[in-house]
Design an enzyme around this catalytic site. Structure first.
Site, mmCIF file in Angstrom:
data_model
loop_
_atom_site.group_PDB
_atom_site.id
_atom_site.type_symbol
_atom_site.label_atom_id
_atom_site.label_comp_id
_atom_site.label_asym_id
_atom_site.label_seq_id
_atom_site.Cartn_x
_atom_site.Cartn_y
_atom_site.Cartn_z
ATOM 1 N N LEU A 64 -5.602 7.309 -29.604
ATOM 2 C CA LEU A 64 -5.981 7.765 -31.251
ATOM 3 C C LEU A 64 -5.062 9.196 -30.963
ATOM 4 C CD1 LEU A 64 -9.549 6.856 -30.272
ATOM 5 C CD2 LEU A 64 -8.675 5.754 -32.396
ATOM 6 N N PRO A 65 -5.113 9.644 -32.427
ATOM 7 C CA PRO A 65 -4.618 10.589 -32.868
ATOM 8 C C PRO A 65 -4.543 11.990 -32.588
ATOM 9 C CG PRO A 65 -5.753 9.087 -34.941
ATOM 10 C CD PRO A 65 -5.941 8.959 -34.002
ATOM 11 N N THR A 93 -2.568 11.611 -26.671
ATOM 12 C CA THR A 93 -1.782 12.885 -26.449
ATOM 13 C C THR A 93 -2.821 13.772 -27.225
ATOM 14 O OG1 THR A 93 0.300 12.438 -26.712
ATOM 15 C CG2 THR A 93 -0.091 14.679 -26.673
ATOM 16 N N LYS A 168 2.536 16.322 -19.699
ATOM 17 C CA LYS A 168 2.960 15.482 -20.703
ATOM 18 C C LYS A 168 3.858 16.851 -21.620
ATOM 19 C CE LYS A 168 3.435 13.591 -25.155
ATOM 20 N NZ LYS A 168 4.670 12.676 -25.552
ATOM 21 N N LYS A 243 2.696 19.128 -32.651
ATOM 22 C CA LYS A 243 1.616 18.745 -32.153
ATOM 23 C C LYS A 243 1.621 19.115 -31.111
ATOM 24 C CE LYS A 243 -1.372 15.501 -30.658
ATOM 25 N NZ LYS A 243 -1.514 13.941 -30.816
HETATM 26 P P1 NAD Z 1 -0.880 6.601 -35.713
HETATM 27 O O1 NAD Z 1 -1.929 7.254 -36.649
HETATM 28 O O2 NAD Z 1 0.001 5.915 -35.709
HETATM 29 O O3 NAD Z 1 -2.311 5.543 -35.213
HETATM 30 C C1 NAD Z 1 -3.614 6.182 -35.051
HETATM 31 C C2 NAD Z 1 -4.899 4.911 -35.256
HETATM 32 O O4 NAD Z 1 -5.166 5.435 -34.628
HETATM 33 C C3 NAD Z 1 -4.777 5.084 -36.815
HETATM 34 O O5 NAD Z 1 -4.034 2.889 -36.673
HETATM 35 C C4 NAD Z 1 -5.880 5.181 -37.432
HETATM 36 O O6 NAD Z 1 -6.233 4.195 -37.989
HETATM 37 C C5 NAD Z 1 -6.706 5.011 -35.689
HETATM 38 N N1 NAD Z 1 -7.582 5.342 -36.069
HETATM 39 C C6 NAD Z 1 -7.958 6.522 -36.539
HETATM 40 N N2 NAD Z 1 -9.157 6.915 -36.020
HETATM 41 C C7 NAD Z 1 -9.747 6.152 -35.769
HETATM 42 C C8 NAD Z 1 -11.133 6.097 -35.244
HETATM 43 N N3 NAD Z 1 -12.659 6.557 -35.353
HETATM 44 N N4 NAD Z 1 -11.810 4.340 -34.585
HETATM 45 C C9 NAD Z 1 -10.311 3.679 -34.616
HETATM 46 N N5 NAD Z 1 -9.719 3.547 -34.743
HETATM 47 C C10 NAD Z 1 -9.150 4.775 -35.073
HETATM 48 O O7 NAD Z 1 -0.485 7.544 -34.590
HETATM 49 P P2 NAD Z 1 0.437 7.223 -33.982
HETATM 50 O O8 NAD Z 1 1.566 7.871 -33.362
HETATM 51 O O9 NAD Z 1 -0.170 5.515 -33.483
HETATM 52 O O10 NAD Z 1 0.356 8.118 -32.431
HETATM 53 C C11 NAD Z 1 -1.063 7.943 -31.569
HETATM 54 C C12 NAD Z 1 -1.379 8.563 -30.032
HETATM 55 O O11 NAD Z 1 0.371 8.466 -29.640
HETATM 56 C C13 NAD Z 1 -1.272 10.493 -30.683
HETATM 57 O O12 NAD Z 1 -1.862 11.191 -29.605
HETATM 58 C C14 NAD Z 1 0.159 10.475 -30.864
HETATM 59 O O13 NAD Z 1 0.717 12.188 -30.585
HETATM 60 C C15 NAD Z 1 0.843 9.896 -29.432
HETATM 61 N N6 NAD Z 1 2.410 9.423 -29.297
HETATM 62 C C16 NAD Z 1 3.155 9.008 -30.061
HETATM 63 C C17 NAD Z 1 4.668 8.881 -30.128
HETATM 64 C C18 NAD Z 1 5.444 8.504 -31.210
HETATM 65 O O14 NAD Z 1 6.624 8.755 -31.398
HETATM 66 N N7 NAD Z 1 4.463 8.084 -32.475
HETATM 67 C C19 NAD Z 1 4.487 9.286 -28.849
HETATM 68 C C20 NAD Z 1 3.665 9.948 -27.914
HETATM 69 C C21 NAD Z 1 2.644 9.810 -28.223
#
Ligand code: NAD
Length: 289
Positions: A64-65, A93, A168, A243
């Site tokens: 999740l975000p 994260t 991390k 972030k």
């Molecule tokens: P994203 O925004 O693409 O995905 C997050 C998903 O969570 C979305 O599909 C959203 O609809 C869903 N969501 C939000 N609130 C919700 C809820 N209450 N119930 C159910 N679903 C819900 O983000 P991402 O890029 O997939 O990142 C996710 C996590 O991974 C973050 O914490 C980010 O910091 C971490 N991360 C991302 C990357 C990257 O390269 N994108 C790399 C390492 C870590």
């Protein structure tokens, strides 16, 4: 194994698909209908309510975000809704304090739980080659390890609850500092009349050796191929680096750790992202020199 997966975004979508490929029965939930539809086409069973998706499962994985959303999903839809024997894995994260708080709440409801943030971006999530840094008890780690192996190439037990998030953010703070330092040195070498490729050749084999220079050279046409050679598209977005730096600054303040370079790096990324560069790879910070 019957696993609920909540948060099927850029990262979670591919991770859930890899759990299906690893032979698990994946029950998926996301607020976005588009994400749900993709998960369905990847072999997940989809649900319109997270609390229903977690009924009857042996494990719950979340991606999740941010910390606020993680806390509200666990408090509202997971703890007390999933069977007490289910192991819980948060791969998002988030800040160390919230990670510890959610794990404590899960443990008091009888769950084993780990914080398991990842290193590696969307390509690694899709390809099943993430690195997981895991915080939690030995027992929780042992239960989570096999599930995580279905989504990654390395699974490392960092320590107690919150240790995954600590690893991390400390790693990414160091990465931000080395990227800025590398950008500064390369640009200065060039301004002093030294061919940047010569600087790369020398420093990458000298005491200036570091990952940002050697494996992710921020200057186009110099060193190894990197996002710099694709106009800073793809890679690790500046907004995501920012972030992680904000989380690092919050943790530094809470722990009293001195971070003079970390806070300068956070300020430089804050400024760079604020000028509309959030979507560019984080190595684009070299453009500010
Ligand atoms: P994203 O925004 O693409 O995905 C997050 C998903 O969570 C979305 O599909 C959203 O609809 C869903 N969501 C939000 N609130 C919700 C809820 N209450 N119930 C159910 N679903 C819900 O983000 P991402 O890029 O997939 O990142 C996710 C996590 O991974 C973050 O914490 C980010 O910091 C971490 N991360 C991302 C990357 C990257 O390269 N994108 C790399 C390492 C870590």
């Amino acid at each position: 194994m019957k696993i609920a997966f909540i948060g099927l975004g850029n990262m979670g979508g591919g991770m859930a698909a890899n759990l299906v490929k690893a032979g698990h029965d994946v029950r998926a939930f996301d607020l976005s209908e588009e994400a749900q539809a993709t998960a369905k086409s990847n072999g997940c069973e989809t649900f319109t309510d997270a609390a229903v998706a977690v009924e009857d499962v042996e494990a719950v994985v979340t991606m999740l975000p941010n910390g606020q959303i993680v806390k509200s999903v666990y408090e509202g839809s997971v703890i007390g809704k999933a069977p007490a024997g289910a192991v819980l894995l948060d791969c998002s994260t988030i800040d160390v304090a919230t990670a510890k708080e959610v794990i404590a709440a899960a443990e008091s409801a009888g769950h084993d739980m780990v914080d398991a943030p990842v290193s590696g971006g969307i390509a690694a999530a899709n390809g099943g080659t993430l690195t997981f840094m895991v915080g939690g008890t030995q027992k929780a780690f042992a239960r989570a390890e096999d599930i995580l192996k279905g989504m990654g190439k390395a699974v490392i037990h960092a320590g107690d609850a919150g240790a995954g998030q600590t690893a991390k953010i400390c790693n990414n703070m160091l990465l931000a500092i080395t990227m800025i330092g590398t950008s500064e040195a390369m640009t200065m070498a060039e301004k002093l009349g030294l061919d940047p490729q010569k600087f790369y050749e020398i420093s990458s084999q000298s005491s200036g050796y570091n990952w940002s220079l050697n494996a992710y050279t921020p200057m186009p046409g110099v060193g190894v191929e990197s996002p710099a050679d694709k106009d800073y598209q793809g890679g690790f977005a500046t907004a995501l680096m920012l972030k992680d730096l904000r989380l690092a600054m919050a943790a530094a303040e809470e722990s009293g750790a001195p971070v003079p370079l970390g806070s300068r790096a956070a300020a430089l990324y804050e400024d760079f992202a604020g000028k509309g560069n959030g979507a560019l790879d984080f190595s684009a910070i070299i453009k500010t020199y």
